[in-house]
Design a protein around this motif. Structure first.
Motif, PDB file in Angstrom:
ATOM      1  N   PRO A 115     -17.004 102.264  41.485  1.00 35.03           N
ATOM      2  CA  PRO A 115     -18.262 101.532  41.264  1.00 35.03           C
ATOM      3  C   PRO A 115     -19.465 102.243  41.865  1.00 35.03           C
ATOM      4  O   PRO A 115     -20.554 102.238  41.288  1.00 35.03           O
ATOM      5  N   ARG A 116     -19.268 102.860  43.035  1.00 36.21           N
ATOM      6  CA  ARG A 116     -20.377 103.588  43.658  1.00 36.21           C
ATOM      7  C   ARG A 116     -20.778 104.780  42.814  1.00 36.21           C
ATOM      8  O   ARG A 116     -21.975 105.065  42.625  1.00 36.21           O
ATOM      9  N   LEU A 117     -19.792 105.501  42.291  1.00 36.14           N
ATOM     10  CA  LEU A 117     -20.093 106.670  41.462  1.00 36.14           C
ATOM     11  C   LEU A 117     -20.813 106.254  40.183  1.00 36.14           C
ATOM     12  O   LEU A 117     -21.753 106.925  39.738  1.00 36.14           O
ATOM     13  N   CYS A 118     -20.355 105.177  39.576  1.00 34.37           N
ATOM     14  CA  CYS A 118     -20.997 104.709  38.336  1.00 34.37           C
ATOM     15  C   CYS A 118     -22.431 104.272  38.604  1.00 34.37           C
ATOM     16  O   CYS A 118     -23.333 104.535  37.799  1.00 34.37           O
ATOM     17  N   ARG A 119     -22.666 103.592  39.717  1.00 42.21           N
ATOM     18  CA  ARG A 119     -24.034 103.170  40.032  1.00 42.21           C
ATOM     19  C   ARG A 119     -24.915 104.381  40.348  1.00 42.21           C
ATOM     20  O   ARG A 119     -26.079 104.440  39.953  1.00 42.21           O
ATOM     21  N   LEU A 120     -24.332 105.358  41.046  1.00 45.62           N
ATOM     22  CA  LEU A 120     -25.086 106.574  41.357  1.00 45.62           C
ATOM     23  C   LEU A 120     -25.498 107.287  40.070  1.00 45.62           C
ATOM     24  O   LEU A 120     -26.657 107.689  39.902  1.00 45.62           O
ATOM     25  N   LEU A 121     -24.561 107.435  39.151  1.00 45.67           N
ATOM     26  CA  LEU A 121     -24.875 108.095  37.880  1.00 45.67           C
ATOM     27  C   LEU A 121     -25.833 107.251  37.052  1.00 45.67           C
ATOM     28  O   LEU A 121     -26.718 107.798  36.368  1.00 45.67           O
ATOM     29  N   ALA A 122     -25.684 105.949  37.115  1.00 44.03           N
ATOM     30  CA  ALA A 122     -26.602 105.062  36.387  1.00 44.03           C
ATOM     31  C   ALA A 122     -28.032 105.228  36.881  1.00 44.03           C
ATOM     32  O   ALA A 122     -28.983 105.273  36.094  1.00 44.03           O
ATOM     33  N   ASP A 123     -28.194 105.319  38.188  1.00 40.05           N
ATOM     34  CA  ASP A 123     -29.538 105.535  38.752  1.00 40.05           C
ATOM     35  C   ASP A 123     -30.105 106.873  38.291  1.00 40.05           C
ATOM     36  O   ASP A 123     -31.309 106.987  38.003  1.00 40.05           O
ATOM     37  N   MET A 124     -29.262 107.884  38.205  1.00 42.79           N
ATOM     38  CA  MET A 124     -29.723 109.200  37.752  1.00 42.79           C
ATOM     39  C   MET A 124     -30.134 109.150  36.278  1.00 42.79           C
ATOM     40  O   MET A 124     -31.137 109.754  35.878  1.00 42.79           O
ATOM     41  N   LEU A 125     -29.372 108.449  35.469  1.00 40.09           N
ATOM     42  CA  LEU A 125     -29.705 108.328  34.051  1.00 40.09           C
ATOM     43  C   LEU A 125     -31.014 107.562  33.860  1.00 40.09           C
ATOM     44  O   LEU A 125     -31.838 107.911  33.007  1.00 40.09           O
TER      45      LEU A 125
END
Length: 297
Positions: A115-125
Motif C-alpha cells: 500500500p505504501r508503494l502504491c500510494r508513493l507511485l500514485a503521488d508521483m503520477l
C-alpha cells in the motif's frame, strides 16, 4: 475545460488492482482513474482510444518507476514488473521477489509495504500530471500519408498556415534531437563512461541545444515571443525545457550559441564557431553531479 485529475487515493486503489496484471499495461485495461490522468492523456497518440491511453500509461509508469528514489525502489520495480525478467510474471512470483529484495517477510510486505508503494507511485503520477499540464504544448499531429504528395490550394492563407507549421515542426524536431542527446549524456554519466566520451556527448548536447535556440529565434522573429494556437506560457526559447533540464547560462552565451547554430551546417562546424570561453561555461554549468540528478527530468 478538461475534468480534474483523479485523487491520489483513487489512483493508489487502482494501482493495487493493477498489480494482478503488472507491466506491460494491457490494451484492454479497465482503470478509469489511471487512464484519466492528464499525464497519460496528453502523451497518448489518440486520447480518445483506450488502447492508446494504455500504451501511454505503460510509458508513464515505467518512467516514474525508473525515476523513483527510495529505499524500496528496487522492490517497487520488481513488484510492478518493470525490472528485467519480471514482465509477465505472476503477482505471487513478483511479490515474493520484491519482498526478498526489500528484506521483508512476504505477508508483511503485501499488507504493509505494497500500500505504501502504491500510494508513493500514485503521488508521483499525480505530480507528473500537474507538471505536464502546466507546461504542455503539443507538437503538430502527424498522420500516415495515404493519398500521395501534399497539394495546397493557391491560397495565401494556406501558404501562411503551412509556413507556420513548417517553422513549428523545425522547432519540435530540434527539441526531440536535444532530448535524445540529454538522455545519451545521462546514460553515459550513469555508466561512468570515460571522461572523453562524456565530454563529446556534452558538446553534442550543446550543439543540439543551440539548434533549438536557433529554431526558436527564427520562430520568434516571424511570429513574436508567444506560440500561436497554444495554451502555454512557454516562450519559443523556453520550449527547450520540454527536452529536459538545461543548465542556466548567461544571456550573452545563449545568444552566441544561437548565432553559431545559425551559421553551422554540422556539429564540427558549430563547435569550431563557438568561443572557447563559451564552451567552458557550458562544461562548467552542465557538471556531472547536476546532470545526473536533473537530466531528462
Amino acid at each position: 475545460m478538461p475534468p480534474p485529475d483523479p485523487q491520489p487515493s483513487d489512483i493508489a486503489t487502482e494501482l493495487r488492482s493493477f498489480l494482478h496484471t503488472g507491466l506491460p499495461v494491457p490494451s484492454t485495461l479497465t482503470a478509469p482513474a489511471l487512464l484519466a490522468l492528464s499525464g497519460v492523456a496528453l502523451r497518448a497518440t489518440d486520447p480518445r482510444s483506450t488502447a492508446s491511453r494504455a500504451r501511454a500509461l505503460d510509458g508513464v509508469l515505467r518512467w516514474q518507476l525508473a525515476q523513483l528514489k527510495h529505499d524500496l525502489a528496487d522492490a517497487a520495480r520488481i513488484l510492478f514488473g518493470a525490472s528485467p525478467g519480471t514482465a509477465g510474471a505472476s503477482l505471487t512470483d513478483r511479490r515474493a521477489a520484491a519482498a526478498q529484495a526489500a528484506g521483508y517477510e512476504v505477508h508483511h510486505f503485501r499488507k504493509r509495504v505494497e500500500p505504501r508503494l502504491c500510494r508513493l507511485l500514485a503521488d508521483m503520477l499525480a505530480a507528473d500530471s500537474e507538471e505536464v499540464t502546466a507546461v504542455h504544448v503539443a507538437p503538430p499531429m502527424l498522420t500516415a500519408a495515404s493519398r500521395g504528395p501534399l497539394h495546397l490550394p493557391a491560397d495565401v492563407f494556406a501558404w501562411e498556415a503551412v509556413e507556420h507549421e513548417r517553422m513549428l515542426s523545425t522547432l519540435w524536431a530540434a527539441i526531440y534531437a536535444l532530448r535524445a542527446e540529454l538522455l545519451d549524456l545521462a546514460r553515459l554519466i550513469s555508466m561512468d563512461a570515460p571522461a572523453s566520451d562524456r565530454r563529446r556527448a556534452a558538446e553534442t548536447t550543446m550543439w543540439r541545444y543551440a539548434q533549438v535556440l536557433a529554431a526558436a529565434d527564427d520562430y520568434r522573429t516571424a511570429y513574436g515571443d508567444a506560440l500561436l494556437h497554444a495554451e502555454t506560457t512557454l516562450t519559443p526559447r523556453g520550449m527547450a525545457r520540454l527536452a529536459g533540464w538545461i543548465p542556466p547560462l548567461p544571456d550573452d552565451v545563449i545568444d552566441h550559441l544561437s548565432a553559431a547554430a545559425h551559421l553551422a551546417a554540422t556539429r564540427e562546424d558549430f563547435l569550431a564557431r563557438v568561443d572557447a570561453a563559451d564552451r567552458d561555461v557550458w562544461h562548467t554549468a552542465i557538471s556531472t553531479t547536476s546532470t545526473t540528478e536533473r537530466t531528462a527530468s
